[in-house]
Motif scaffolding. Structure first.
Motif, PDB file in Angstrom:
ATOM      1  N   HIS A   1       0.781  -1.571  -0.070  1.00 53.16           N
ATOM      2  CA  HIS A   1       0.131   0.301   0.025  1.00 53.16           C
ATOM      3  C   HIS A   1       1.038   1.024  -0.253  1.00 53.16           C
ATOM      4  O   HIS A   1       0.514   2.168  -0.613  1.00 53.16           O
ATOM      5  CB  HIS A   1      -0.288   0.145   1.200  1.00 53.16           C
ATOM      6  N   ASN A   2       2.431   1.261   0.904  1.00 47.75           N
ATOM      7  CA  ASN A   2       2.993   1.926   0.603  1.00 47.75           C
ATOM      8  C   ASN A   2       3.367   2.622  -0.378  1.00 47.75           C
ATOM      9  O   ASN A   2       4.105   4.101  -1.057  1.00 47.75           O
ATOM     10  CB  ASN A   2       3.596   2.410   2.281  1.00 47.75           C
ATOM     11  N   LEU A   3       4.116   1.216  -1.057  1.00 47.67           N
ATOM     12  CA  LEU A   3       4.785   1.327  -2.710  1.00 47.67           C
ATOM     13  C   LEU A   3       4.204   2.148  -3.879  1.00 47.67           C
ATOM     14  O   LEU A   3       4.033   2.923  -4.165  1.00 47.67           O
ATOM     15  CB  LEU A   3       5.684   0.099  -2.511  1.00 47.67           C
ATOM     16  N   ASP A   4       2.720   2.008  -3.498  1.00 47.19           N
ATOM     17  CA  ASP A   4       1.637   2.778  -4.772  1.00 47.19           C
ATOM     18  C   ASP A   4       1.807   4.262  -4.634  1.00 47.19           C
ATOM     19  O   ASP A   4       1.272   4.545  -5.345  1.00 47.19           O
ATOM     20  CB  ASP A   4       0.061   1.428  -3.977  1.00 47.19           C
ATOM     21  N   HIS A   5       1.465   4.330  -3.148  1.00 45.90           N
ATOM     22  CA  HIS A   5       1.467   5.630  -3.269  1.00 45.90           C
ATOM     23  C   HIS A   5       2.585   6.378  -3.425  1.00 45.90           C
ATOM     24  O   HIS A   5       2.901   6.896  -4.012  1.00 45.90           O
ATOM     25  CB  HIS A   5       1.365   6.070  -1.455  1.00 45.90           C
ATOM     26  N   TYR A   6       4.324   5.498  -2.850  1.00 48.91           N
ATOM     27  CA  TYR A   6       4.772   6.369  -3.705  1.00 48.91           C
ATOM     28  C   TYR A   6       5.603   6.203  -5.402  1.00 48.91           C
ATOM     29  O   TYR A   6       5.547   7.302  -5.758  1.00 48.91           O
ATOM     30  CB  TYR A   6       6.050   5.529  -3.006  1.00 48.91           C
ATOM     31  N   ALA A   7       4.891   4.912  -5.444  1.00 49.53           N
ATOM     32  CA  ALA A   7       5.279   5.149  -7.532  1.00 49.53           C
ATOM     33  C   ALA A   7       3.640   5.825  -7.688  1.00 49.53           C
ATOM     34  O   ALA A   7       4.266   6.717  -9.018  1.00 49.53           O
ATOM     35  CB  ALA A   7       4.412   3.305  -7.549  1.00 49.53           C
ATOM     36  N   GLY A   8       3.031   6.099  -6.822  1.00 51.54           N
ATOM     37  CA  GLY A   8       1.714   7.444  -7.754  1.00 51.54           C
ATOM     38  C   GLY A   8       2.215   9.073  -7.480  1.00 51.54           C
ATOM     39  O   GLY A   8       1.952   9.503  -8.800  1.00 51.54           O
ATOM     40  N   PHE A   9       2.957   8.895  -7.116  1.00 52.77           N
ATOM     41  CA  PHE A   9       4.025  10.715  -6.413  1.00 52.77           C
ATOM     42  C   PHE A   9       4.748  10.828  -7.182  1.00 52.77           C
ATOM     43  O   PHE A   9       5.431  11.395  -7.922  1.00 52.77           O
ATOM     44  CB  PHE A   9       4.675  10.395  -4.820  1.00 52.77           C
TER      45      PHE A   9
ATOM     46  N   ASP B   1      -2.099  11.720  -9.251  1.00 53.92           N
ATOM     47  CA  ASP B   1      -3.665  10.719  -8.591  1.00 53.92           C
ATOM     48  C   ASP B   1      -3.362   9.508  -7.455  1.00 53.92           C
ATOM     49  O   ASP B   1      -2.625   7.888  -8.037  1.00 53.92           O
ATOM     50  CB  ASP B   1      -4.339  10.238  -9.785  1.00 53.92           C
ATOM     51  N   TYR B   2      -3.650   9.280  -6.078  1.00 55.26           N
ATOM     52  CA  TYR B   2      -2.636   7.939  -5.509  1.00 55.26           C
ATOM     53  C   TYR B   2      -4.028   7.244  -4.887  1.00 55.26           C
ATOM     54  O   TYR B   2      -3.858   6.310  -4.952  1.00 55.26           O
ATOM     55  CB  TYR B   2      -3.219   8.647  -4.093  1.00 55.26           C
ATOM     56  N   ASP B   3      -5.390   6.552  -6.313  1.00 52.90           N
ATOM     57  CA  ASP B   3      -5.965   5.608  -6.292  1.00 52.90           C
ATOM     58  C   ASP B   3      -5.643   5.265  -7.624  1.00 52.90           C
ATOM     59  O   ASP B   3      -6.652   4.506  -7.571  1.00 52.90           O
ATOM     60  CB  ASP B   3      -7.350   6.784  -6.117  1.00 52.90           C
TER      61      ASP B   3
ATOM     62  N   ARG C   1       6.685  18.879  -2.789  1.00 59.57           N
ATOM     63  CA  ARG C   1       7.470  19.129  -0.755  1.00 59.57           C
ATOM     64  C   ARG C   1       6.264  18.804  -0.432  1.00 59.57           C
ATOM     65  O   ARG C   1       6.257  17.842   1.254  1.00 59.57           O
ATOM     66  CB  ARG C   1       7.889  20.242  -0.950  1.00 59.57           C
ATOM     67  N   ARG C   2       5.025  19.257  -0.382  1.00 57.29           N
ATOM     68  CA  ARG C   2       4.016  19.111   0.649  1.00 57.29           C
ATOM     69  C   ARG C   2       3.569  17.190   0.332  1.00 57.29           C
ATOM     70  O   ARG C   2       3.058  17.066   1.790  1.00 57.29           O
ATOM     71  CB  ARG C   2       2.461  19.950   0.221  1.00 57.29           C
ATOM     72  N   GLU C   3       3.780  16.814  -0.612  1.00 61.16           N
ATOM     73  CA  GLU C   3       3.373  15.421  -0.861  1.00 61.16           C
ATOM     74  C   GLU C   3       4.184  14.531   0.013  1.00 61.16           C
ATOM     75  O   GLU C   3       4.258  13.468  -0.004  1.00 61.16           O
ATOM     76  CB  GLU C   3       2.623  15.411  -2.383  1.00 61.16           C
ATOM     77  N   LEU C   4       5.647  15.395  -0.358  1.00 60.79           N
ATOM     78  CA  LEU C   4       6.751  14.450   0.134  1.00 60.79           C
ATOM     79  C   LEU C   4       5.857  13.828   1.771  1.00 60.79           C
ATOM     80  O   LEU C   4       6.897  13.158   2.741  1.00 60.79           O
ATOM     81  CB  LEU C   4       7.733  14.827  -0.030  1.00 60.79           C
ATOM     82  N   GLN C   5       5.578  15.205   2.598  1.00 63.03           N
ATOM     83  CA  GLN C   5       5.067  15.203   3.826  1.00 63.03           C
ATOM     84  C   GLN C   5       3.863  14.246   3.851  1.00 63.03           C
ATOM     85  O   GLN C   5       4.235  14.051   5.009  1.00 63.03           O
ATOM     86  CB  GLN C   5       5.013  16.852   3.798  1.00 63.03           C
ATOM     87  N   PHE C   6       3.599  13.712   3.129  1.00 63.78           N
ATOM     88  CA  PHE C   6       2.146  13.328   3.126  1.00 63.78           C
ATOM     89  C   PHE C   6       2.814  12.111   2.935  1.00 63.78           C
ATOM     90  O   PHE C   6       2.044  10.833   3.840  1.00 63.78           O
ATOM     91  CB  PHE C   6       0.734  13.569   2.081  1.00 63.78           C
ATOM     92  N   LEU C   7       3.141  11.832   2.469  1.00 66.79           N
ATOM     93  CA  LEU C   7       4.035  10.817   2.194  1.00 66.79           C
ATOM     94  C   LEU C   7       4.545   9.436   3.319  1.00 66.79           C
ATOM     95  O   LEU C   7       5.055   8.725   3.839  1.00 66.79           O
ATOM     96  CB  LEU C   7       4.793  10.151   0.878  1.00 66.79           C
ATOM     97  N   LEU C   8       5.595  10.881   3.958  1.00 66.06           N
ATOM     98  CA  LEU C   8       6.377  10.612   5.150  1.00 66.06           C
ATOM     99  C   LEU C   8       5.282  10.158   6.170  1.00 66.06           C
ATOM    100  O   LEU C   8       5.030   9.044   6.805  1.00 66.06           O
ATOM    101  CB  LEU C   8       7.204  12.171   5.372  1.00 66.06           C
ATOM    102  N   SER C   9       4.442  10.636   6.729  1.00 68.80           N
ATOM    103  CA  SER C   9       2.938  10.311   7.227  1.00 68.80           C
ATOM    104  C   SER C   9       2.660   9.342   7.105  1.00 68.80           C
ATOM    105  O   SER C   9       2.185   8.153   8.187  1.00 68.80           O
ATOM    106  CB  SER C   9       2.759  11.921   7.687  1.00 68.80           C
ATOM    107  N   HIS C  10       2.626   9.161   6.205  1.00 64.63           N
ATOM    108  CA  HIS C  10       1.634   8.344   5.593  1.00 64.63           C
ATOM    109  C   HIS C  10       2.299   6.812   5.819  1.00 64.63           C
ATOM    110  O   HIS C  10       1.876   5.663   6.079  1.00 64.63           O
ATOM    111  CB  HIS C  10       0.974   8.743   4.079  1.00 64.63           C
TER     112      HIS C  10
END
Length: 199
Positions: free
Chosen positions: A58-66, A76-78, A136-145
């Protein structure tokens, strides 16, 4: 910069958010390298049917989307692959995490400052509007996620009796706070054991 960068020919990206996310992926690598395949895939009613591999996928899917979206200005994280092999085969998960960490280290630092469009499913509504953000903001999200899901992975590991490194699933801000309050491990003759993904 992590010592493996020179050997892999990766450029030096001097950005704390990039490196904090890379550190999270390295932490995931160390976990997968240290556990048995049965622990990686096992699902339990105590964890609502989740597995360690499922959370990491699940985490890797989000990194791939980013990473896919940052290049075109729309994330698109979905739009996720949800590849079963990544959550059931430890070697596939390791390869994916190494690929993601290397891709993060190749990001053009200037691209993190540009505005991008982002969307994700936020509930029952079929409407998924695009929202303005920055890399940069999305990297903050990915870190928290990632920290959030690592905390759930840590819970699964404790149920399974799997030993974890001390700071697994702990937010970087919490780790920094602990280091400020605690005596230096080096002074006590200890090492934190941090290393990058084995290549």
């Amino acid at each position: 910069m992590h010592s493996s960068n020179a050997a892999s020919g990766l450029p030096a990206v001097h950005d704390s958010l990039v490196h904090d996310n890379v550190a999270m992926l390295d932490q995931g690598c160390r976990l997968v390298e240290s556990i048995e395949a049965e622990h990686f895939t096992r699902r339990s009613h105590l964890t609502l049917g989740a597995s360690i591999g499922g959370h990491l996928r699940h985490n890797l899917d989000h990194y791939a989307g980013f990473l896919r979206g940052i290049a075109v200005g729309r994330v698109d994280y979905d739009d996720r692959a949800r590849e079963e092999g990544v959550e059931t085969i430890p070697e596939r998960a390791l390869a994916a995490m190494r690929e993601m960490r290397d891709a993060l280290l190749r990001i053009d630092a200037m691209s993190l400052e540009r505005e991008i469009d982002v969307r994700m499913d936020t509930g029952e509504s079929e409407c998924r509007p695009w929202t303005r953000s920055t890399g940069r903001r999305e990297l903050q999200f990915l870190l928290s996620h990632t920290v959030h899901h690592y905390a759930l992975v840590a819970m699964i590991c404790r149920i399974e009796g799997v030993e974890l490194e001390r700071d697994f699933g702990v937010a970087p801000s919490t780790i920094k706070h602990r280091k400020v309050r605690a005596p230096s491990p080096v002074a006590n003759g200890e090492h934190d054991g941090e290393r990058t993904c084995a290549r």
